[in-house]
Write a protein that holds these residues in place. Structure first.
Motif, PDB file in Angstrom:
ATOM      1  N   HIS A   1      -6.895  -7.999  -0.621  1.00 19.57           N
ATOM      2  CA  HIS A   1      -6.903  -6.863   0.303  1.00 19.57           C
ATOM      3  C   HIS A   1      -7.783  -7.230   1.499  1.00 19.57           C
ATOM      4  O   HIS A   1      -9.013  -7.192   1.411  1.00 19.57           O
ATOM      5  CB  HIS A   1      -7.437  -5.632  -0.429  1.00 19.57           C
ATOM      6  CG  HIS A   1      -7.126  -4.358   0.273  1.00 19.57           C
ATOM      7  ND1 HIS A   1      -5.898  -3.738   0.175  1.00 19.57           N
ATOM      8  CD2 HIS A   1      -7.856  -3.590   1.105  1.00 19.57           C
ATOM      9  CE1 HIS A   1      -5.904  -2.641   0.905  1.00 19.57           C
ATOM     10  NE2 HIS A   1      -7.081  -2.527   1.490  1.00 19.57           N
TER      11      HIS A   1
ATOM     12  N   GLU B   1      -4.652   2.270  -3.099  1.00 16.60           N
ATOM     13  CA  GLU B   1      -5.899   2.853  -2.575  1.00 16.60           C
ATOM     14  C   GLU B   1      -5.683   3.987  -1.581  1.00 16.60           C
ATOM     15  O   GLU B   1      -6.623   4.705  -1.259  1.00 16.60           O
ATOM     16  CB  GLU B   1      -6.783   1.770  -1.951  1.00 16.60           C
ATOM     17  CG  GLU B   1      -6.193   1.200  -0.674  1.00 16.60           C
ATOM     18  CD  GLU B   1      -7.229   0.560   0.225  1.00 16.60           C
ATOM     19  OE1 GLU B   1      -8.319   0.252  -0.260  1.00 16.60           O
ATOM     20  OE2 GLU B   1      -6.938   0.400   1.416  1.00 16.60           O
TER      21      GLU B   1
ATOM     22  N   ASP C   1       0.797  -1.227   0.000  1.00 18.30           N
ATOM     23  CA  ASP C   1       0.000   0.000   0.000  1.00 18.30           C
ATOM     24  C   ASP C   1       0.837   1.289   0.000  1.00 18.30           C
ATOM     25  O   ASP C   1       1.536   1.585   0.972  1.00 18.30           O
ATOM     26  CB  ASP C   1      -0.948   0.013   1.204  1.00 18.30           C
ATOM     27  CG  ASP C   1      -1.775  -1.270   1.315  1.00 18.30           C
ATOM     28  OD1 ASP C   1      -1.224  -2.353   1.042  1.00 18.30           O
ATOM     29  OD2 ASP C   1      -2.951  -1.184   1.681  1.00 18.30           O
TER      30      ASP C   1
ATOM     31  N   ASN D   1     -10.694  -1.385   0.304  1.00 21.94           N
ATOM     32  CA  ASN D   1     -11.803  -0.731   1.008  1.00 21.94           C
ATOM     33  C   ASN D   1     -11.792   0.791   0.857  1.00 21.94           C
ATOM     34  O   ASN D   1     -12.784   1.451   1.166  1.00 21.94           O
ATOM     35  CB  ASN D   1     -11.797  -1.111   2.495  1.00 21.94           C
ATOM     36  CG  ASN D   1     -10.498  -0.783   3.176  1.00 21.94           C
ATOM     37  OD1 ASN D   1      -9.418  -1.107   2.680  1.00 21.94           O
ATOM     38  ND2 ASN D   1     -10.570  -0.118   4.311  1.00 21.94           N
ATOM     39  N   HIS D   2     -10.674   1.361   0.395  1.00 24.18           N
ATOM     40  CA  HIS D   2     -10.619   2.817   0.177  1.00 24.18           C
ATOM     41  C   HIS D   2     -10.727   3.208  -1.304  1.00 24.18           C
ATOM     42  O   HIS D   2     -10.421   4.345  -1.659  1.00 24.18           O
ATOM     43  CB  HIS D   2      -9.328   3.401   0.754  1.00 24.18           C
ATOM     44  CG  HIS D   2      -9.264   3.352   2.251  1.00 24.18           C
ATOM     45  ND1 HIS D   2     -10.105   4.098   3.050  1.00 24.18           N
ATOM     46  CD2 HIS D   2      -8.494   2.625   3.097  1.00 24.18           C
ATOM     47  CE1 HIS D   2      -9.833   3.851   4.322  1.00 24.18           C
ATOM     48  NE2 HIS D   2      -8.866   2.954   4.376  1.00 24.18           N
TER      49      HIS D   2
ATOM     50  N   HIS E   1      -3.336  -4.277   2.831  1.00 23.19           N
ATOM     51  CA  HIS E   1      -4.281  -3.587   3.727  1.00 23.19           C
ATOM     52  C   HIS E   1      -3.766  -3.336   5.137  1.00 23.19           C
ATOM     53  O   HIS E   1      -4.054  -2.293   5.703  1.00 23.19           O
ATOM     54  CB  HIS E   1      -5.634  -4.314   3.810  1.00 23.19           C
ATOM     55  CG  HIS E   1      -6.611  -3.671   4.760  1.00 23.19           C
ATOM     56  ND1 HIS E   1      -7.180  -2.444   4.509  1.00 23.19           N
ATOM     57  CD2 HIS E   1      -7.100  -4.076   5.961  1.00 23.19           C
ATOM     58  CE1 HIS E   1      -7.995  -2.137   5.517  1.00 23.19           C
ATOM     59  NE2 HIS E   1      -7.953  -3.104   6.403  1.00 23.19           N
TER      60      HIS E   1
HETATM   61 FE   FE2 Z   1      -7.187  -0.980   2.905  1.00 18.76          FE
END
Ligand code: FE2
Length: 262
Positions: free
Chosen positions: A150, A39, A8, A67-68, A175
């Motif tokens: 993720h 993300e 990330d 999730n982002h 993540h």
């Molecule tokens: Fe995440």
């Protein structure tokens, strides 16, 4: 073929780490494809088109998300036209964007699948069955397949790794932003690592400035988070995949540091 998967990327500091460190790693390992989770690459939350362009210029072929994905509204403008970003495949089918992408270089082609976990994250389609569906869509068209899973829970990530063993070249987790030391090639030749780690500022909480998240833990009050600055790291995994069989041959965990004043 050699695939570098980068953990990330968080904000400007993360992009600086990519700019300074990626060219060296690419040359050192003769990398064919570079995949990164992006993300958190725009100000710590989501992606903008300009950030995607920057990261492409720095040598990244494809950005995965999680999730982002939708945190920066810019993405709604470009997710359906970009060839550089995918979102988790196991979102509901009407969601914009795609969750699988085939990327090609000279005579090599790589299938990339993005999945999101359900434990502590949300009520998505089953990542295990989704993996099978996604693999079926690309397996006859590519020399190798890699998966960015993720997810939050280590157990869910390990379970998907074992489930995918022998079906794909690599399953790597993203993540948590903290690199795990469990990289290996599973018995049926799928490379696995629970979390690639974070690419961004070292003195931070998950890449963000320390004060605000710390204050939130101390007071339980909402805080506005900022991307941390200073020396940076690039974390990831190099996977060597046999392009005749799609099976992983070896892995190498990567952690590189870039000091601001060096
Ligand atoms: Fe995440």
């Amino acid at each position: 073929m050699k695939v570098l998967m980068i953990g990330d990327i968080v904000g400007r500091a993360g992009r600086r780490a990519v700019r300074e460190l990626l060219p060296v790693i690419k040359e050192e390992y003769e990398i064919d494809f570079v995949i990164a989770n992006g993300e958190n690459a725009a100000g710590g939350f989501g992606l903008t088109e300009a950030v995607v362009e920057n990261l492409t210029d720095y040598g990244i072929d494809l950005l995965t998300t999680g999730n982002h994905t939708w945190d920066n509204k810019d993405i709604f403008e470009f997710i359906n036209k970009t060839t550089r970003v995918i979102r988790p495949y196991n979102y509901p089918t009407q969601v914009p964007g795609v969750g699988i992408k085939i990327i090609e270089k000279e005579y090599l082609s790589l299938g990339v699948i993005n999945l999101i976990g359900r434990v502590y994250l949300g009520d998505y389609n089953c990542p295990f069955r989704s993996l099978d569906q996604a693999v079926e869509k690309v397996v006859d068209k590519v020399d190798g397949i890699v998966v960015d899973f993720h997810a939050e829970a280590t157990s869910e990530k390990e379970a998907l790794g074992w489930y995918a063993d022998g079906k794909v070249g690599a399953v790597v987790g993203t993540h948590t932003h903290v690199q795990t030391a469990d990289e290996r090639v599973l018995p049926h030749n799928t490379a696995y690592m629970t979390d690639l780690g974070m690419t961004g500022a070292i003195d931070s909480i998950l890449g963000m400035n320390i004060d605000e998240p710390l204050e939130r833990f101390l007071t339980q009050m909402p805080q506005r988070f900022k991307v941390a600055t200073g020396d940076t790291q690039l974390c990831g995994l190099m996977v060597d995949i046999d392009d005749k069989t799609g099976k992983a041959k070896k892995v190498k965990r990567i952690t590189r540091i870039h000091k601001l004043n060096s």
